[in-house]
Write a protein that holds these residues in place. Structure first.
Motif, PDB file in Angstrom:
ATOM      1  N   ARG A   1      -3.396   4.005  -6.266  1.00  0.00           N
ATOM      2  CA  ARG A   1      -2.995   4.057  -4.852  1.00  0.00           C
ATOM      3  C   ARG A   1      -1.574   4.581  -4.717  1.00  0.00           C
ATOM      4  N   ILE A   2      -1.326   5.318  -3.637  1.00  0.00           N
ATOM      5  CA  ILE A   2       0.015   5.795  -3.312  1.00  0.00           C
ATOM      6  C   ILE A   2       0.314   5.435  -1.867  1.00  0.00           C
ATOM      7  N   ASP A   3       1.418   4.718  -1.661  1.00  0.00           N
ATOM      8  CA  ASP A   3       1.872   4.357  -0.315  1.00  0.00           C
ATOM      9  C   ASP A   3       3.036   5.255   0.077  1.00  0.00           C
ATOM     10  N   VAL A   4       3.103   5.619   1.349  1.00  0.00           N
ATOM     11  CA  VAL A   4       4.202   6.445   1.851  1.00  0.00           C
ATOM     12  C   VAL A   4       4.808   5.779   3.080  1.00  0.00           C
ATOM     13  N   GLY A   5       6.139   5.753   3.121  1.00  0.00           N
ATOM     14  CA  GLY A   5       6.874   5.237   4.270  1.00  0.00           C
ATOM     15  C   GLY A   5       8.140   6.053   4.442  1.00  0.00           C
ATOM     16  N   ALA A   6       9.110   5.523   5.158  1.00  0.00           N
ATOM     17  CA  ALA A   6      10.369   6.233   5.366  1.00  0.00           C
ATOM     18  C   ALA A   6      11.536   5.274   5.175  1.00  0.00           C
ATOM     19  N   VAL A   7      12.548   5.736   4.446  1.00  0.00           N
ATOM     20  CA  VAL A   7      13.769   4.971   4.198  1.00  0.00           C
ATOM     21  C   VAL A   7      14.959   5.907   4.355  1.00  0.00           C
ATOM     22  N   GLY A   8      15.935   5.508   5.150  1.00  0.00           N
ATOM     23  CA  GLY A   8      17.113   6.344   5.337  1.00  0.00           C
ATOM     24  C   GLY A   8      16.792   7.698   5.929  1.00  0.00           C
ATOM     25  N   GLY A   9      15.755   7.751   6.749  1.00  0.00           N
ATOM     26  CA  GLY A   9      15.379   9.008   7.381  1.00  0.00           C
ATOM     27  C   GLY A   9      14.586   9.945   6.493  1.00  0.00           C
ATOM     28  N   LYS A  10      14.221   9.504   5.275  1.00  0.00           N
ATOM     29  CA  LYS A  10      13.473  10.349   4.349  1.00  0.00           C
ATOM     30  C   LYS A  10      12.143   9.695   3.986  1.00  0.00           C
ATOM     31  N   ALA A  11      11.132  10.529   3.803  1.00  0.00           N
ATOM     32  CA  ALA A  11       9.831  10.026   3.359  1.00  0.00           C
ATOM     33  C   ALA A  11       9.918   9.618   1.894  1.00  0.00           C
ATOM     34  N   VAL A  12       9.349   8.470   1.568  1.00  0.00           N
ATOM     35  CA  VAL A  12       9.354   7.971   0.190  1.00  0.00           C
ATOM     36  C   VAL A  12       7.964   7.451  -0.160  1.00  0.00           C
ATOM     37  N   TYR A  13       7.675   7.423  -1.462  1.00  0.00           N
ATOM     38  CA  TYR A  13       6.360   6.944  -1.880  1.00  0.00           C
ATOM     39  C   TYR A  13       6.483   5.896  -2.986  1.00  0.00           C
ATOM     40  N   THR A  14       5.464   5.050  -3.059  1.00  0.00           N
ATOM     41  CA  THR A  14       5.349   4.026  -4.090  1.00  0.00           C
ATOM     42  C   THR A  14       3.987   4.163  -4.756  1.00  0.00           C
ATOM     43  N   VAL A  15       3.983   4.187  -6.077  1.00  0.00           N
ATOM     44  CA  VAL A  15       2.738   4.256  -6.843  1.00  0.00           C
ATOM     45  C   VAL A  15       2.328   2.842  -7.239  1.00  0.00           C
ATOM     46  N   ILE A  16       1.060   2.517  -7.013  1.00  0.00           N
ATOM     47  CA  ILE A  16       0.554   1.169  -7.266  1.00  0.00           C
ATOM     48  C   ILE A  16      -0.647   1.222  -8.200  1.00  0.00           C
ATOM     49  N   ASP A  17      -0.631   0.329  -9.182  1.00  0.00           N
ATOM     50  CA  ASP A  17      -1.744   0.200 -10.124  1.00  0.00           C
ATOM     51  C   ASP A  17      -2.350  -1.189  -9.951  1.00  0.00           C
ATOM     52  N   TYR A  18      -3.619  -1.257  -9.572  1.00  0.00           N
ATOM     53  CA  TYR A  18      -4.275  -2.546  -9.352  1.00  0.00           C
ATOM     54  C   TYR A  18      -4.540  -3.260 -10.676  1.00  0.00           C
ATOM     55  N   LYS A  19      -4.364  -4.580 -10.657  1.00  0.00           N
ATOM     56  CA  LYS A  19      -4.646  -5.413 -11.817  1.00  0.00           C
ATOM     57  C   LYS A  19      -5.428  -6.649 -11.381  1.00  0.00           C
ATOM     58  N   LEU A  20      -6.326  -7.099 -12.260  1.00  0.00           N
ATOM     59  CA  LEU A  20      -7.071  -8.324 -11.990  1.00  0.00           C
ATOM     60  C   LEU A  20      -6.353  -9.553 -12.537  1.00  0.00           C
ATOM     61  N   SER A  21      -5.444  -9.355 -13.483  1.00  0.00           N
ATOM     62  CA  SER A  21      -4.708 -10.491 -14.039  1.00  0.00           C
ATOM     63  C   SER A  21      -3.776 -11.078 -12.984  1.00  0.00           C
ATOM     64  N   ARG A  22      -3.552 -12.370 -13.060  1.00  0.00           N
ATOM     65  CA  ARG A  22      -2.712 -13.041 -12.068  1.00  0.00           C
ATOM     66  C   ARG A  22      -1.241 -12.661 -12.227  1.00  0.00           C
ATOM     67  N   SER A  23      -0.823 -12.377 -13.450  1.00  0.00           N
ATOM     68  CA  SER A  23       0.588 -12.054 -13.700  1.00  0.00           C
ATOM     69  C   SER A  23       0.680 -10.793 -14.548  1.00  0.00           C
ATOM     70  N   PRO A  24       0.627  -9.609 -13.926  1.00  0.00           N
ATOM     71  CA  PRO A  24       0.739  -8.361 -14.691  1.00  0.00           C
ATOM     72  C   PRO A  24       2.032  -8.339 -15.495  1.00  0.00           C
ATOM     73  N   ARG A  25       1.959  -7.767 -16.675  1.00  0.00           N
ATOM     74  CA  ARG A  25       3.114  -7.750 -17.570  1.00  0.00           C
ATOM     75  C   ARG A  25       4.085  -6.646 -17.166  1.00  0.00           C
ATOM     76  N   THR A  26       5.259  -7.042 -16.695  1.00  0.00           N
ATOM     77  CA  THR A  26       6.283  -6.065 -16.359  1.00  0.00           C
ATOM     78  C   THR A  26       6.986  -5.616 -17.641  1.00  0.00           C
ATOM     79  N   PHE A  27       7.837  -4.604 -17.531  1.00  0.00           N
ATOM     80  CA  PHE A  27       8.416  -4.010 -18.730  1.00  0.00           C
ATOM     81  C   PHE A  27       9.836  -3.546 -18.457  1.00  0.00           C
ATOM     82  N   ASN A  28      10.536  -3.134 -19.510  1.00  0.00           N
ATOM     83  CA  ASN A  28      11.876  -2.585 -19.359  1.00  0.00           C
ATOM     84  C   ASN A  28      11.908  -1.154 -19.892  1.00  0.00           C
ATOM     85  N   ILE A  29      13.051  -0.522 -19.795  1.00  0.00           N
ATOM     86  CA  ILE A  29      13.160   0.881 -20.202  1.00  0.00           C
ATOM     87  C   ILE A  29      12.881   1.046 -21.691  1.00  0.00           C
ATOM     88  N   ASP A  30      13.275   0.063 -22.500  1.00  0.00           N
ATOM     89  CA  ASP A  30      13.007   0.143 -23.940  1.00  0.00           C
ATOM     90  C   ASP A  30      11.513   0.194 -24.227  1.00  0.00           C
TER      91      ASP A  30
END
Length: 230
Positions: free
Chosen positions: A71-100
């Motif tokens: 899924r891709i969501d689109v809105g506007a922030v600071g007068g500019k269009a922006v998007y957010t990419v979303i990945d659906y998960k069935l797990s209750r607590s998806p594992r987040t990550f860091n740059i490493d």
């Protein structure tokens, strides 16, 4: 079904509230199941435009990637269009990550999708954020670990760093696979002290196989370990 719909309604409102102070125009889903490259067909694809492969790498050292963005969501922030990419998960607590984790190849999918959406060029918007949406848990959570619970846009410098990391890591990862190099990497050796018995047994088995078969990282690519999510 009613309970699931009610849960999603709560998740959606919390998602809007989390970014409320930032949005000029609240986000709304504009694309679902965005297939690019020769991703396997699914029901409904006959009515969708087939997007090309996405290229990552530098100069002649490139790879061509296919995939499917939930899924891709689109809105506007600071007068500019922006998007957010979303990945659906069935797990209750998806594992987040860091740059490493991205650098080591252990967390590529979500970041790859975020920048694939940009490179495909069908969105007239800037990247705002990317994250998981737990259908059975608390809904949206940013993919990158954050120091606070407050939701915020992706830092521009972090975005540049992540995109460059993909261009550097993906070709080397693919080259290692093509050369039959499958080093066994289980992360920090100390993790066995915090894992359950079954996980400890699996990790011990992996490490013993790595020793016997000499499945270690080649010296030339030791700075970029091959992770489990290729």
């Amino acid at each position: 079904l009613t309970a699931r719909a009610d849960r999603y309604g709560v998740q959606w409102q919390e998602y809007l509230d989390a970014f409320q102070s930032l949005w000029d125009s609240p986000p709304r889903p504009v694309q679902w199941e965005v297939a690019f490259g020769n991703a396997p067909d699914e029901v409904g694809d006959e009515n969708r435009e087939r997007l090309p492969v996405v290229v990552f790498g530098v100069e002649d050292d490139v790879v061509r990637v296919r995939g499917r963005i939930d899924r891709i969501d689109v809105g506007a922030v600071g007068g500019k269009a922006v998007y957010t990419v979303i990945d659906y998960k069935l797990s209750r607590s998806p594992r987040t990550f860091n740059i490493d984790d991205v650098e080591s190849g252990r967390a590529l999918q979500l970041v790859l999708y975020a920048f694939a959406a940009r490179r495909l060029g069908f969105l007239e918007a800037d990247l705002f954020q990317f994250g998981f949406w737990s259908l059975t848990g608390d809904g949206f959570v940013c993919g990158l670990k954050q120091r606070t619970k407050a939701q915020k846009p992706l830092d521009p410098e972090t975005a540049v760093s992540l995109e460059r990391t993909l261009d550097r890591v993906l070709p080397r990862l693919v080259e290692s696979i093509r050369n039959g190099q499958f080093p066994i990497v289980t992360g920090d050796p100390s993790e066995t002290y915090n894992a359950d018995h079954a996980a400890v047994a699996r990790m011990a088995s992996f490490r013993s196989v790595a020793e016997v078969l000499d499945k270690r990282l080649p010296v030339a690519t030791a700075s970029i370990p091959v992770g489990s999510e290729a």
